[in-house]
Design a protein around this motif. Structure first.
Motif, mmCIF file in Angstrom:
data_model
loop_
_atom_site.group_PDB
_atom_site.id
_atom_site.type_symbol
_atom_site.label_atom_id
_atom_site.label_comp_id
_atom_site.label_asym_id
_atom_site.label_seq_id
_atom_site.Cartn_x
_atom_site.Cartn_y
_atom_site.Cartn_z
ATOM 1 N N LEU A 356 -60.112 80.106 26.304
ATOM 2 C CA LEU A 356 -59.576 81.469 26.346
ATOM 3 C C LEU A 356 -60.451 82.275 27.303
ATOM 4 C CD1 LEU A 356 -57.383 83.167 24.898
ATOM 5 C CD2 LEU A 356 -59.133 83.893 23.285
ATOM 6 N N THR A 357 -59.806 82.962 28.261
ATOM 7 C CA THR A 357 -60.618 83.810 29.152
ATOM 8 C C THR A 357 -60.536 85.245 28.631
ATOM 9 O OG1 THR A 357 -58.733 83.800 30.670
ATOM 10 C CG2 THR A 357 -60.563 82.396 31.256
ATOM 11 N N LEU A 358 -61.697 85.773 28.307
ATOM 12 C CA LEU A 358 -61.778 87.130 27.745
ATOM 13 C C LEU A 358 -61.696 88.156 28.876
ATOM 14 C CD1 LEU A 358 -64.667 86.564 25.141
ATOM 15 C CD2 LEU A 358 -62.176 86.459 24.784
ATOM 16 N N PRO A 359 -61.326 89.395 28.567
ATOM 17 C CA PRO A 359 -61.248 90.418 29.615
ATOM 18 C C PRO A 359 -62.540 90.490 30.435
ATOM 19 C CG PRO A 359 -60.243 91.237 27.621
ATOM 20 C CD PRO A 359 -60.871 89.916 27.263
ATOM 21 N N MET A 360 -62.394 90.584 31.736
ATOM 22 C CA MET A 360 -63.556 90.652 32.623
ATOM 23 C C MET A 360 -63.185 91.420 33.888
ATOM 24 S SD MET A 360 -66.434 90.137 34.066
ATOM 25 C CE MET A 360 -67.552 89.086 33.179
ATOM 26 N N TYR A 361 -63.804 92.581 34.066
ATOM 27 C CA TYR A 361 -63.689 93.309 35.332
ATOM 28 C C TYR A 361 -64.837 94.295 35.417
ATOM 29 C CZ TYR A 361 -60.787 96.143 32.080
ATOM 30 O OH TYR A 361 -60.297 96.829 30.989
ATOM 31 N N ALA A 362 -65.066 94.784 36.625
ATOM 32 C CA ALA A 362 -66.271 95.572 36.878
ATOM 33 C C ALA A 362 -66.376 96.791 35.962
ATOM 34 C CB ALA A 362 -66.308 95.993 38.348
ATOM 35 N N ASP A 363 -65.252 97.479 35.744
ATOM 36 C CA ASP A 363 -65.314 98.723 34.979
ATOM 37 C C ASP A 363 -65.048 98.548 33.492
ATOM 38 O OD1 ASP A 363 -66.078 100.277 37.105
ATOM 39 O OD2 ASP A 363 -64.016 100.572 37.789
ATOM 40 N N LEU A 364 -65.085 97.307 33.020
ATOM 41 C CA LEU A 364 -64.904 97.098 31.575
ATOM 42 C C LEU A 364 -66.119 97.700 30.850
ATOM 43 C CD1 LEU A 364 -63.209 95.749 29.316
ATOM 44 C CD2 LEU A 364 -64.554 93.673 29.669
ATOM 45 N N GLY A 365 -65.846 98.619 29.940
ATOM 46 C CA GLY A 365 -66.945 99.302 29.247
ATOM 47 C C GLY A 365 -67.698 98.369 28.313
ATOM 48 N N LEU A 366 -69.001 98.604 28.186
ATOM 49 C CA LEU A 366 -69.782 97.752 27.296
ATOM 50 C C LEU A 366 -69.370 97.976 25.839
ATOM 51 C CD1 LEU A 366 -73.313 97.725 28.955
ATOM 52 C CD2 LEU A 366 -71.356 96.226 29.347
ATOM 53 N N ASP A 367 -68.828 99.170 25.539
ATOM 54 C CA ASP A 367 -68.310 99.399 24.180
ATOM 55 C C ASP A 367 -67.048 98.568 23.949
ATOM 56 O OD1 ASP A 367 -67.152 100.937 26.181
ATOM 57 O OD2 ASP A 367 -66.538 102.546 24.814
ATOM 58 N N ASP A 368 -66.252 98.388 25.017
ATOM 59 C CA ASP A 368 -65.074 97.523 24.889
ATOM 60 C C ASP A 368 -65.496 96.069 24.691
ATOM 61 O OD1 ASP A 368 -63.163 99.534 25.107
ATOM 62 O OD2 ASP A 368 -63.190 99.481 27.297
ATOM 63 N N VAL A 369 -66.550 95.665 25.403
ATOM 64 C CA VAL A 369 -67.058 94.288 25.225
ATOM 65 C C VAL A 369 -67.460 94.105 23.756
ATOM 66 C CG1 VAL A 369 -68.863 92.641 25.868
ATOM 67 C CG2 VAL A 369 -67.834 94.090 27.626
ATOM 68 N N GLU A 370 -68.128 95.124 23.204
ATOM 69 C CA GLU A 370 -68.526 95.074 21.781
ATOM 70 C C GLU A 370 -67.311 94.873 20.879
ATOM 71 O OE1 GLU A 370 -71.547 95.348 19.911
ATOM 72 O OE2 GLU A 370 -72.199 94.637 21.876
ATOM 73 N N SER A 371 -66.250 95.661 21.128
ATOM 74 C CA SER A 371 -65.043 95.548 20.278
ATOM 75 C C SER A 371 -64.420 94.165 20.410
ATOM 76 C CB SER A 371 -63.982 96.582 20.676
ATOM 77 O OG SER A 371 -64.555 97.822 20.890
ATOM 78 N N ILE A 372 -64.388 93.641 21.625
ATOM 79 C CA ILE A 372 -63.801 92.306 21.840
ATOM 80 C C ILE A 372 -64.635 91.263 21.070
ATOM 81 C CG2 ILE A 372 -63.355 90.515 23.603
ATOM 82 C CD1 ILE A 372 -62.941 93.005 25.581
ATOM 83 N N CYS A 373 -65.951 91.385 21.202
ATOM 84 C CA CYS A 373 -66.835 90.426 20.513
ATOM 85 C C CYS A 373 -66.707 90.558 18.995
ATOM 86 C CB CYS A 373 -68.283 90.626 20.941
ATOM 87 S SG CYS A 373 -68.553 90.171 22.668
ATOM 88 N N ASP A 374 -66.529 91.801 18.510
ATOM 89 C CA ASP A 374 -66.345 91.996 17.063
ATOM 90 C C ASP A 374 -65.180 91.153 16.558
ATOM 91 O OD1 ASP A 374 -68.402 93.782 16.925
ATOM 92 O OD2 ASP A 374 -67.125 95.591 16.959
ATOM 93 N N VAL A 375 -64.078 91.166 17.313
ATOM 94 C CA VAL A 375 -62.889 90.413 16.884
ATOM 95 C C VAL A 375 -63.193 88.915 16.872
ATOM 96 C CG1 VAL A 375 -60.474 89.878 17.418
ATOM 97 C CG2 VAL A 375 -61.351 92.189 17.823
ATOM 98 N N VAL A 376 -63.866 88.432 17.934
ATOM 99 C CA VAL A 376 -64.174 86.994 18.021
ATOM 100 C C VAL A 376 -65.099 86.604 16.868
ATOM 101 C CG1 VAL A 376 -65.229 85.181 19.443
ATOM 102 C CG2 VAL A 376 -63.898 87.016 20.551
ATOM 103 N N VAL A 377 -66.152 87.386 16.669
ATOM 104 C CA VAL A 377 -67.143 87.076 15.618
ATOM 105 C C VAL A 377 -66.470 87.092 14.246
ATOM 106 C CG1 VAL A 377 -69.235 87.930 14.467
ATOM 107 C CG2 VAL A 377 -69.113 87.890 16.975
ATOM 108 N N LYS A 378 -65.616 88.097 14.015
ATOM 109 C CA LYS A 378 -64.924 88.213 12.722
ATOM 110 C C LYS A 378 -64.052 86.973 12.475
ATOM 111 C CE LYS A 378 -62.326 91.715 10.180
ATOM 112 N NZ LYS A 378 -60.883 91.813 10.275
ATOM 113 N N CYS A 379 -63.325 86.567 13.509
ATOM 114 C CA CYS A 379 -62.465 85.379 13.400
ATOM 115 C C CYS A 379 -63.275 84.160 12.979
ATOM 116 C CB CYS A 379 -61.855 85.065 14.766
ATOM 117 S SG CYS A 379 -60.167 85.554 14.903
ATOM 118 N N VAL A 380 -64.413 83.986 13.633
ATOM 119 C CA VAL A 380 -65.239 82.812 13.357
ATOM 120 C C VAL A 380 -65.840 82.916 11.960
ATOM 121 C CG1 VAL A 380 -67.350 81.584 14.059
ATOM 122 C CG2 VAL A 380 -65.727 82.385 15.792
ATOM 123 N N LYS A 381 -66.418 84.086 11.626
ATOM 124 C CA LYS A 381 -67.131 84.217 10.342
ATOM 125 C C LYS A 381 -66.186 84.166 9.153
ATOM 126 C CE LYS A 381 -71.496 85.362 11.789
ATOM 127 N NZ LYS A 381 -72.249 86.409 12.442
#
Ligand code: T4K
Length: 384
Positions: A356-381
């Motif tokens: 799966l390729t996660l969202p990636m672009y120069a102006d992607l906010g680090l807070d958005d990266v956090e939210s994306i990671c939250d979903v991935v981590v939640k799924c796994v845990k």
């Protein structure tokens, strides 16, 4: 409206910068056919890549660039000792439609080699056993900004007298030990599509070793016309227009900043997802300067307790559109039904079903990266 995060977002210059760049076109009325913007971008790119100006030419897109280089190198036209055409090209099925389609559309046969599980590029150790007396070329793909094992591939090609063309659609601005990806093989094709690290809206380029190819490629991309009253090849039309070139001129000025921002995004992802059980991240390649084109994760269901598709769906429910680049394998496309056996490239098959390729672009906010990671981590845990 609910916030949506897409897998990527085109980089664009400030509107005034672009308007300034295209302003003189209202005086010259020169819009295409290798005009001044086309020439300037070609020259700017050569400088950026550290190559001679006669070793690059631009195209309307990456796909037609790939088709034109296959034509210009006359792949498939040579006969072997048995009088058969040497029409086999060794490549990988873990790629976008373009790579395989270009080979087939030019009348050649793709012979699929497996990939490596860590960096998703062709497994060079498996190339030689696929070489026959009909093989004419190797066409590997630099996936996600990872480079293929260029030294080993060249060694094999030299030993067997084969051409090497890189699908470098993902590898613009990538270097190995300070050498640009433009310099490996007989030729490298770049895509400058809107979704790429560097874009010209639609666009592409071929960089090549032998500068004689410049004239030939310029003829192939312009209907095979070789002089005012001579047309020696059955070429098509694959020229980049002046508006696209102007976009490239502007975007190139900001490219290094954009890549630095992408690196920041990649590092934020790595910090949150590194070490997460069942989630494999992109391998770090020794000596390679990446462009951080994509951010793939590979989900091992047994260890993660959830599948790639579970994560894909959970992200989509939050308005986050990750993409399954590259699923399915090109060798399993409907248009190739019955022609190839995906089980012969088991690692590519396994990765395509888990990546799966996660969202990636120069102006992607680090807070958005956090939210994306939250979903991935939640799924796994939650599923373990
Ligand atoms: N070889 C390889 C290995 C490639 O990956 C590609 C292209 C090629 C060859 C051929 O090069 P080109 O002939 O395209 O120059 C996209 C791109 O269209 C394609 O260029 C790219 N690979 C492929 C991996 O991805 P889609 O069908 O996923 O695009 P789409 O329209 O769904 O866009 C994806 C996301 O990008 C959107 O969700 C939002 C964003 N986007 C898209 C567009 C069109 C923008 O922000 N702006 C835009 O203008 O294929």
């Amino acid at each position: 409206m609910e916030k949506r995060i897409l897998v990527t977002r085109s980089s664009m210059p400030e509107i005034d910068e672009y308007v300034e760049e295209i302003r003189e076109m209202w005086d010259t009325h020169w819009l295409t056919n290798m005009g001044p913007k086309h020439k300037q971008l070609e020259s700017d790119l050569a400088d950026y890549l550290g190559i001679d100006k006669d070793k690059i030419t631009l195209f309307v897109n990456g796909h037609l660039a790939l088709e034109c280089i296959i034509e210009a190198l006359e792949l498939g036209k040579e006969l072997n000792a048995e009088g058969e055409y040497k029409d086999e090209v060794i490549t990988t099925p873990f790629t976008f439609a373009s790579t395989t389609h270009a080979i087939v559309r030019k009348g050649l046969k793709p012979v699929f080699c497996d990939i490596k599980a860590d960096d998703f590029t062709i497994d060079a150790d498996k190339i030689e056993k696929l070489i026959t007396d009909r093989t004419c070329a190797i066409l590997p793909v630099h996936v996600y900004g990872n480079l293929c094992d260029v030294d080993k591939i060249q060694e094999i090609a030299d030993k067997h007298g084969l051409r090497v063309i890189y699908d470098a659609a993902h590898a613009f601005a990538v270097e190995k030990n300070g050498v640009s990806s433009a310099c490996f093989g007989d030729a490298a094709m770049y895509s400058f599509h809107a979704t790429k690290v560097f874009n010209t809206i639609e666009g592409g380029a071929v960089c090549f070793k032998d500068s004689v190819l410049k004239i030939r490629l310029n003829q192939w991309k312009n209907f095979g016309i070789t002089g005012l009253e001579t047309t020696e090849f059955i070429g098509g039309n694959a020229k980049m227009n002046e508006f696209a070139a102007a976009m490239g001129i502007c975007n190139l000025r900001h490219l290094d900043d954009e890549i630095a921002k992408r690196e920041r995004v990649a590092k934020a992802y790595m910090e949150r997802l590194g070490g997460l059980k069942g989630i494999q991240l992109n391998a770090f390649q020794e000596g390679v300067k990446s462009n951080y084109a994509y951010f793939p994760i590979v989900v091992d269901e047994t260890a993660a307790g959830c599948t790639r598709d579970d994560i894909y769906t959970a992200l989509a429910e939050q308005g986050i559109r990750a993409r399954k680049y590259f699923y399915p394998l090109t060798s399993t496309y409907q248009c190739y039904a019955g022609k190839f056996d995906a089980d012969k490239t088991p690692i590519a098959l396994k990765i395509s079903e888990r990546v799966l390729t996660l969202p990636m672009y120069a102006d992607l906010g680090l807070d958005d990266v956090e939210s994306i990671c939250d979903v991935v981590v939640k799924c796994v845990k939650e599923n373990r």
